[in-house]
Design a protein around this motif. Structure first.
Motif, PDB file in Angstrom:
ATOM      1  N   VAL A   1      -5.878  -8.971   5.464  1.00 47.40           N
ATOM      2  CA  VAL A   1      -4.898  -8.029   4.910  1.00 47.40           C
ATOM      3  C   VAL A   1      -4.978  -8.052   3.389  1.00 47.40           C
ATOM      4  O   VAL A   1      -4.729  -9.095   2.766  1.00 47.40           O
ATOM      5  N   THR A   2      -5.327  -6.935   2.778  1.00 51.12           N
ATOM      6  CA  THR A   2      -5.375  -6.883   1.314  1.00 51.12           C
ATOM      7  C   THR A   2      -4.027  -6.467   0.754  1.00 51.12           C
ATOM      8  O   THR A   2      -3.376  -5.568   1.267  1.00 51.12           O
TER       9      THR A   2
ATOM     10  N   ILE B   1      -6.777  -4.752   7.437  1.00 52.84           N
ATOM     11  CA  ILE B   1      -5.685  -3.883   6.988  1.00 52.84           C
ATOM     12  C   ILE B   1      -5.777  -3.776   5.470  1.00 52.84           C
ATOM     13  O   ILE B   1      -5.814  -4.799   4.767  1.00 52.84           O
ATOM     14  N   ILE B   2      -5.817  -2.544   4.967  1.00 49.76           N
ATOM     15  CA  ILE B   2      -5.705  -2.290   3.532  1.00 49.76           C
ATOM     16  C   ILE B   2      -4.258  -1.904   3.277  1.00 49.76           C
ATOM     17  O   ILE B   2      -3.781  -0.880   3.754  1.00 49.76           O
ATOM     18  N   GLY B   3      -3.540  -2.759   2.562  1.00 50.16           N
ATOM     19  CA  GLY B   3      -2.116  -2.554   2.368  1.00 50.16           C
ATOM     20  C   GLY B   3      -1.788  -1.563   1.262  1.00 50.16           C
ATOM     21  O   GLY B   3      -2.662  -1.026   0.578  1.00 50.16           O
ATOM     22  N   GLY B   4      -0.496  -1.358   1.067  1.00 53.52           N
ATOM     23  CA  GLY B   4      -0.023  -0.411   0.058  1.00 53.52           C
ATOM     24  C   GLY B   4      -0.004  -1.022  -1.331  1.00 53.52           C
ATOM     25  O   GLY B   4      -0.315  -2.201  -1.522  1.00 53.52           O
ATOM     26  N   GLY B   5       0.375  -0.209  -2.322  1.00 49.59           N
ATOM     27  CA  GLY B   5       0.443  -0.715  -3.690  1.00 49.59           C
ATOM     28  C   GLY B   5       0.152   0.349  -4.723  1.00 49.59           C
ATOM     29  O   GLY B   5       0.470   1.524  -4.530  1.00 49.59           O
TER      30      GLY B   5
ATOM     31  N   VAL C   1     -10.256  -0.779  11.154  1.00 54.22           N
ATOM     32  CA  VAL C   1      -9.518  -0.734   9.889  1.00 54.22           C
ATOM     33  C   VAL C   1      -8.209   0.031  10.076  1.00 54.22           C
ATOM     34  O   VAL C   1      -8.190   1.109  10.686  1.00 54.22           O
ATOM     35  N   LEU C   2      -7.126  -0.513   9.536  1.00 53.64           N
ATOM     36  CA  LEU C   2      -5.860   0.203   9.405  1.00 53.64           C
ATOM     37  C   LEU C   2      -5.541   0.313   7.931  1.00 53.64           C
ATOM     38  O   LEU C   2      -5.506  -0.700   7.218  1.00 53.64           O
ATOM     39  N   GLY C   3      -5.319   1.522   7.451  1.00 51.68           N
ATOM     40  CA  GLY C   3      -4.926   1.746   6.063  1.00 51.68           C
ATOM     41  C   GLY C   3      -3.460   2.125   5.989  1.00 51.68           C
ATOM     42  O   GLY C   3      -3.019   3.030   6.701  1.00 51.68           O
ATOM     43  N   ILE C   4      -2.719   1.445   5.138  1.00 52.66           N
ATOM     44  CA  ILE C   4      -1.290   1.708   4.968  1.00 52.66           C
ATOM     45  C   ILE C   4      -1.056   2.268   3.573  1.00 52.66           C
ATOM     46  O   ILE C   4      -1.333   1.603   2.573  1.00 52.66           O
ATOM     47  N   CYS C   5      -0.564   3.507   3.502  1.00 55.45           N
ATOM     48  CA  CYS C   5      -0.250   4.196   2.251  1.00 55.45           C
ATOM     49  C   CYS C   5      -1.482   4.218   1.338  1.00 55.45           C
ATOM     50  O   CYS C   5      -2.412   4.970   1.582  1.00 55.45           O
ATOM     51  N   ARG C   6      -1.518   3.411   0.299  1.00 52.31           N
ATOM     52  CA  ARG C   6      -2.708   3.310  -0.553  1.00 52.31           C
ATOM     53  C   ARG C   6      -3.947   3.047   0.305  1.00 52.31           C
ATOM     54  O   ARG C   6      -5.031   3.560   0.034  1.00 52.31           O
ATOM     55  N   GLY C   7      -3.780   2.240   1.356  1.00 50.38           N
ATOM     56  CA  GLY C   7      -4.895   1.910   2.233  1.00 50.38           C
ATOM     57  C   GLY C   7      -5.462   3.115   2.954  1.00 50.38           C
ATOM     58  O   GLY C   7      -6.673   3.202   3.192  1.00 50.38           O
ATOM     59  N   SER C   8      -4.600   4.058   3.308  1.00 55.47           N
ATOM     60  CA  SER C   8      -5.066   5.303   3.933  1.00 55.47           C
ATOM     61  C   SER C   8      -5.913   6.089   2.947  1.00 55.47           C
ATOM     62  O   SER C   8      -6.956   6.658   3.296  1.00 55.47           O
TER      63      SER C   8
END
Length: 239
Positions: A10-11, A53-57, A97-104
């Motif tokens: 998870v980043t 998972i690429i997290g938000g930010g 891969v799951l991208g969340i917000c920034r990750g998407s």
């Protein structure tokens, strides 16, 4: 013997990861996995995990896709480089891969797409609601894997973003939009499984439709660990 939990890298941001990672890790655990925290400046090896998972930010630098810089942007070039490299490595190693917000957005950029640097300038009619509470309505595209996971009824989500997907990256399709047409979710159409959502499902772990997103990632990661096809495993979770 109980099978080990799939391990998910998870980043997160160096600045806010201390508060974001525990919440994502909770969602991963509830879905059946185990999370490892990654951030710029620390070792991150895609071969050591079953999924990503690429997290938000912070916003993503327009240098990555030829966009224009807006004054309000807050950038983290080291994180940009780490996450783009990890997404490409995940696909090279056939890992979900799951991208969340920034990750998407990073998922889209890594596959050659672009962003609206100021999404609400482009979509002036879009509800500009910045909250972790589910107050924004998105419409899921029928026939997509996200629709299988969460249904096609309008979904209430949260919203903290300023950027949004513009031109789609290779192999992606639109999975959800808001009422003004802004893209709110993208997904990969073939193996390995990849889904990007513009909202923050980790804050909505009490909602069955949101937890389905994490269960799908863990199902795909378990399949990858077992050297099996990922999409049938995700489809089984959706039933």
């Amino acid at each position: 013997m109980t099978a080990r939990r799939p391990v998910i890298g998870v980043t997160v941001s160096r600045r806010s990861g201390w508060r974001i990672f525990p919440l994502i890790a909770l969602n991963v655990w509830l879905a059946g996995g185990r999370a490892l925290r990654w951030q710029a400046g620390r070792a991150a090896d895609i071969e050591s995990v079953d999924g990503l998972i690429i997290g938000g930010g912070d916003d993503i630098s327009p240098d990555l896709y030829g966009g224009r810089l807006v004054k309000s942007a807050r950038l983290d070039p080291d994180r940009d480089a780490l996450e783009r490299g990890l997404v490409l490595a995940a696909f090279a190693h056939d890992k979900p891969v799951l991208g969340i917000c920034r990750g998407s957005q990073m998922l889209n950029i890594a596959l050659g797409g672009t962003l609206h640097q100021d999404a609400y300038e482009t979509y002036a009619a879009s509800d500009h609601i910045r909250t972790v509470l589910p107050r924004k309505t998105v419409r899921i595209t029928a026939g997509t894997r996200l629709a299988q996971l969460a249904g096609t009824q309008p979904m209430k989500v949260n919203a903290l973003h300023t950027q949004a997907v513009n031109r789609l990256g290779d192999g992606l399709r639109i999975a959800a939009r808001d009422s003004a047409g802004m893209i709110q979710a993208v997904e990969r159409v073939k193996e390995p499984f990849a889904l990007g959502v513009q909202w923050h499902p980790e804050h909505l772990f009490y909602a069955h439709r949101q937890m389905g997103i994490f269960r799908a990632l863990i199902a795909a990661a378990a399949a990858r660990r077992d050297h099996a096809a990922q999409l049938p495993g995700v489809d089984a979770v959706a039933r």
